[in-house]
Design a protein around this motif. Structure first.
Motif, PDB file in Angstrom:
ATOM      1  N   ARG A 128       0.508  -1.212   0.013  1.00  0.00           N
ATOM      2  CA  ARG A 128      -0.177   0.178  -0.168  1.00  0.00           C
ATOM      3  C   ARG A 128       1.027   1.185  -0.306  1.00  0.00           C
ATOM      4  N   LEU A 129       1.688   1.302   0.413  1.00  0.00           N
ATOM      5  CA  LEU A 129       2.747   2.321   0.603  1.00  0.00           C
ATOM      6  C   LEU A 129       4.415   1.887   0.771  1.00  0.00           C
ATOM      7  N   ARG A 130       5.406   2.898   0.758  1.00  0.00           N
ATOM      8  CA  ARG A 130       6.782   2.731   0.858  1.00  0.00           C
ATOM      9  C   ARG A 130       7.407   3.002   2.502  1.00  0.00           C
ATOM     10  N   LEU A 131       7.792   2.458   3.080  1.00  0.00           N
ATOM     11  CA  LEU A 131       8.346   2.593   4.211  1.00  0.00           C
ATOM     12  C   LEU A 131      10.135   3.280   4.728  1.00  0.00           C
ATOM     13  N   HIS A 132      10.264   4.469   5.077  1.00  0.00           N
ATOM     14  CA  HIS A 132      11.193   4.505   5.641  1.00  0.00           C
ATOM     15  C   HIS A 132      11.121   4.238   6.643  1.00  0.00           C
ATOM     16  N   VAL A 133      12.496   4.237   7.319  1.00  0.00           N
ATOM     17  CA  VAL A 133      12.880   4.697   8.738  1.00  0.00           C
ATOM     18  C   VAL A 133      14.249   4.489   8.818  1.00  0.00           C
ATOM     19  N   ARG A 134      13.966   5.959   9.734  1.00  0.00           N
ATOM     20  CA  ARG A 134      15.486   6.624  10.303  1.00  0.00           C
ATOM     21  C   ARG A 134      15.530   6.962  11.927  1.00  0.00           C
ATOM     22  N   PHE A 135      16.527   6.535  12.202  1.00  0.00           N
ATOM     23  CA  PHE A 135      17.004   6.270  13.283  1.00  0.00           C
ATOM     24  C   PHE A 135      17.059   8.152  14.111  1.00  0.00           C
ATOM     25  N   ASP A 136      16.893   9.083  13.550  1.00  0.00           N
ATOM     26  CA  ASP A 136      16.713  10.017  14.051  1.00  0.00           C
ATOM     27  C   ASP A 136      16.438  11.367  13.327  1.00  0.00           C
ATOM     28  N   GLU A 137      15.039  12.004  14.720  1.00  0.00           N
ATOM     29  CA  GLU A 137      13.837  12.091  14.084  1.00  0.00           C
ATOM     30  C   GLU A 137      13.696  13.416  13.159  1.00  0.00           C
ATOM     31  N   ARG A 138      15.115  15.012  13.429  1.00  0.00           N
ATOM     32  CA  ARG A 138      15.023  15.992  12.654  1.00  0.00           C
ATOM     33  C   ARG A 138      15.505  15.316  11.015  1.00  0.00           C
ATOM     34  N   SER A 139      16.984  14.271  10.171  1.00  0.00           N
ATOM     35  CA  SER A 139      16.169  13.826   9.729  1.00  0.00           C
ATOM     36  C   SER A 139      15.481  13.396   8.894  1.00  0.00           C
ATOM     37  N   ALA A 140      14.388  12.458   9.800  1.00  0.00           N
ATOM     38  CA  ALA A 140      13.242  11.786   8.683  1.00  0.00           C
ATOM     39  C   ALA A 140      12.521  13.314   8.780  1.00  0.00           C
ATOM     40  N   GLY A 141      12.494  13.958   9.959  1.00  0.00           N
ATOM     41  CA  GLY A 141      11.319  15.476   9.122  1.00  0.00           C
ATOM     42  C   GLY A 141      11.904  15.854   8.196  1.00  0.00           C
ATOM     43  N   PHE A 142      13.215  16.420   7.663  1.00  0.00           N
ATOM     44  CA  PHE A 142      13.309  16.768   6.610  1.00  0.00           C
ATOM     45  C   PHE A 142      13.228  15.414   4.954  1.00  0.00           C
ATOM     46  N   LEU A 143      13.671  14.147   5.694  1.00  0.00           N
ATOM     47  CA  LEU A 143      13.354  13.341   4.236  1.00  0.00           C
ATOM     48  C   LEU A 143      11.662  13.822   3.811  1.00  0.00           C
ATOM     49  N   ALA A 144      11.114  13.434   5.109  1.00  0.00           N
ATOM     50  CA  ALA A 144       9.942  13.449   4.381  1.00  0.00           C
ATOM     51  C   ALA A 144       9.750  14.509   3.840  1.00  0.00           C
ATOM     52  N   LEU A 145       9.351  15.644   3.809  1.00  0.00           N
ATOM     53  CA  LEU A 145       9.896  17.296   3.318  1.00  0.00           C
ATOM     54  C   LEU A 145      10.724  16.824   2.135  1.00  0.00           C
ATOM     55  N   GLY A 146      11.098  16.179   1.750  1.00  0.00           N
ATOM     56  CA  GLY A 146      11.711  16.109  -0.289  1.00  0.00           C
ATOM     57  C   GLY A 146      10.691  14.862  -0.713  1.00  0.00           C
ATOM     58  N   LEU A 147      10.334  14.661  -0.285  1.00  0.00           N
ATOM     59  CA  LEU A 147       9.505  13.562  -0.207  1.00  0.00           C
ATOM     60  C   LEU A 147       7.952  14.048  -0.957  1.00  0.00           C
ATOM     61  N   ALA A 148       8.144  14.956  -0.286  1.00  0.00           N
ATOM     62  CA  ALA A 148       6.890  15.510  -0.318  1.00  0.00           C
ATOM     63  C   ALA A 148       6.795  16.321  -1.051  1.00  0.00           C
ATOM     64  N   LYS A 149       7.849  16.963  -0.868  1.00  0.00           N
ATOM     65  CA  LYS A 149       8.207  18.201  -2.142  1.00  0.00           C
ATOM     66  C   LYS A 149       7.629  17.724  -3.554  1.00  0.00           C
ATOM     67  N   ALA A 150       9.149  16.791  -3.806  1.00  0.00           N
ATOM     68  CA  ALA A 150       9.412  16.382  -5.052  1.00  0.00           C
ATOM     69  C   ALA A 150       7.553  15.591  -5.830  1.00  0.00           C
TER      70      ALA A 150
END
Length: 560
Positions: free
Chosen positions: A45-67
């Protein structure tokens, strides 16, 4: 196992809303959501991306949403983990990127008492989010999907052209895991863009009722047009500005057997007045369509599946549907009139009926609490039905009477309080430049008595204030607290008789005032021209209010 069900519902709704990617920064309180995301990925149903650093996770999600241009959720556990998302949220806000923060939390009762890893994180991202909500695993299950869908829609900027971050703070109770089930298959909540001038069609078929809550004139007219063209019964609140073509006893009829046949409801404005309407909008066997040009939309029952900015009704399949409601309305109206006329003293419904009739096509302001509910049963006059419409065939040719006043009606129904009612009415009168009539209760009048005062040289409105004086709050007698078991405390904590004479208060302000105690005197007072500010105080008895309300509600049971 409500936490597991809550998490599964949230993730399933994300997928239904078109989410294709999600970012996870692992933790303990967020475990149910993490497991649900893993299940969603396993099911494709979706692709899951796991990170251990929340700040990095937030910007990863930002990039995915931006693109992608789609909302992308980033999930964290509670505490400082959520705080690490603030930089990404701020960037999303200023860049207009649909980032969706989902923060796990403990139940609200554990916040602020020293429970482990708790803080006031529900408001952490204000003022950078387009919308935020608290989602509780202990709340109604229908709220889980509805709040998730709303967050996705508002983050995407559908209907507002203003995408940006949104925040769901998910309060999960113990046990966090166990009892996991397959993710449910859920339908998307569709928010159609408000861009363009073409209204959305309404497919014919389901037996439909149009509900119009508090609304400005333009919205009320649109509600009436949809009901007219579709051949639908219209249930409209007194401040809907749609009463001209509405069923007079609509809120009572929704307690009759007819209501069980409703399959679809089209909602305009902000419905808040009637419990029978609220019950209808919360039914799981009824399709709810909301018409709202605003970015957000009313959906207190968590059941809306389609939100549009404008609507064109299709030609009806069943022309007898409206006629059945109109026939029942005519029968019930006659019974209401008979019941009210048979009361030995002046009543709230009688006062409201006289006030509404006196306004005609003028301007009416309604105070909250009991007076606006009494006005909900009022009709001013018989009018000739307009049988023309945009569809085919005659839709209302069999109607004998359509209630309505043609008045422009105002009320403070945003939060439905009694605050500032007199001052609001003064403002309406000054802005409109027309005579205005305000109907309110004695407590509402006393609460804003300073609205009667204005400095020397200030403009004075043409405003008549009709005070339904029952020496207290009669609405409480109609609610649960009016039951005999609360009789010992009722007068002091609910009835609250003020011991202040509204007549003396008006006199102290130098305002012309008269007290009336019967319908004839009231009618005579209301037919005097409105010139400047004057007050009419109508003495009514609330001792029999609970019984009268029960009798009014019981009349609906007599409708087949």
């Amino acid at each position: 196992m409500s936490s597991s069900r809550c998490a599964g519902t949230i993730v399933a709704q994300l997928c239904a809303q078109g989410v294709t990617d999600a970012v996870l920064a692992s933790g303990s309180r967020s475990a149910p959501l993490a497991l649900a995301l893993a299940s969603a990925e396993a099911e494709g149903r979706l692709r899951l991306h796991v990170r251990f650093d929340e700040r990095s996770a937030g910007f990863l999600a930002l990039g995915l949403a931006k693109a992608s241009g789609r909302p992308v959720p980033v999930l964290t556990t509670s505490g400082t983990a959520v705080g690490n998302l603030l930089p990404a949220v701020m960037e999303a806000h200023h860049s207009g990127v649909p980032l969706l923060v989902i923060s796990a939390d403990r139940p609200a009762a554990l916040v602020g008492v020293g429970a482990n890893q708790t803080t006031d994180q529900a408001r952490l991202f204000q003022p950078f989010v387009r919308w935020s909500a608290r989602v509780s695993s202990m709340a109604s299950e229908t709220s889980w999907a509805a709040q998730t869908a709303r967050a996705c829609v508002l983050a995407a900027g559908v209907g507002s052209c203003n995408p940006g971050p949104a925040h769901l703070n998910v309060e999960l109770d113990q046990p966090l895991v166990g009892g996991e089930v397959a993710l449910p298959e859920l339908a998307a909540v569709v928010r159609e863009s408000s861009g363009g001038s073409v209204a959305a069609p309404l497919v014919a078929g389901p037996r439909t009722v149009v509900v119009c809550g508090d609304a400005p004139v333009a919205v009320g007219r649109q509600a009436a047009q949809v009901a007219r063209s579709g051949g639908f019964p219209l249930v409209a609140e007194p401040s809907s500005n749609a009463r001209d073509e509405a069923l007079r006893t609509g809120s009572l009829l929704l307690g009759s057997a007819l209501a069980a046949e409703v399959q679809r409801v089209v909602v305009f404005g902000h419905p808040t007045l009637s419990r029978s309407v609220n019950r209808l909008l919360a039914r799981d066997d009824v399709e709810i369509i909301v018409v709202s040009a605003a970015p957000e939309w009313p959906d207190a029952g968590w059941r809306a599946t389609r939100v549009v900015s404008a609507l064109v009704a299709a030609e009806p399949d069943d022309s007898g549907w409206l006629r059945r409601w109109q026939a029942a309305d005519a029968l019930l109206s006659a019974r209401v009139d008979e019941l009210v006329a048979g009361q030995p003293v002046l009543t709230g419904p009688a006062v409201a009926a006289a006030v509404v009739a006196s306004v005609g096509s003028g301007v009416l302001m309604l105070g909250n609490s009991q007076p606006i509910r009494d006005a909900d049963l009022a009709t001013a006059s018989s009018v000739t039905p307009d049988c023309s419409h945009s569809g085919g065939g005659s839709l209302i040719q069999d109607a004998e009477v359509l209630p309505g006043t043609g008045a422009r009606v105002f009320a403070n129904r945003g939060l439905a309080g009694i605050d500032g009612t007199v001052s609001t009415a003064v403002g309406v009168a000054l802005a409109s430049g027309e005579p205005v009539t305000l109907l309110c209760g004695d407590l509402t009048f006393l609460h804003d008595a300073n609205g009667l005062a204005a400095g020397l040289g200030e403009r004075r409105p043409d405003l008549r204030i009709v005070v339904a004086d029952d020496s207290g709050g009669s609405i409480f007698a109609t609610l649960e607290y009016g039951d005999v078991r609360y009789a010992d405390s009722f007068e002091r904590v609910f009835g609250t008789p003020p011991g202040v004479d509204p007549v003396r208060l008006a006199e102290a302000h130098g305002i012309p005032v008269r007290r009336v105690e019967d319908e004839a005197s009231l009618t005579a007072a209301l037919h005097r021209p409105i010139q400047g500010l004057d007050v009419v105080v109508a003495t009514i008895d609330r001792a029999g209010r609970r019984a009268l309300n029960a009798q009014l509600n019981a009349l609906a049971n007599l409708v087949d």
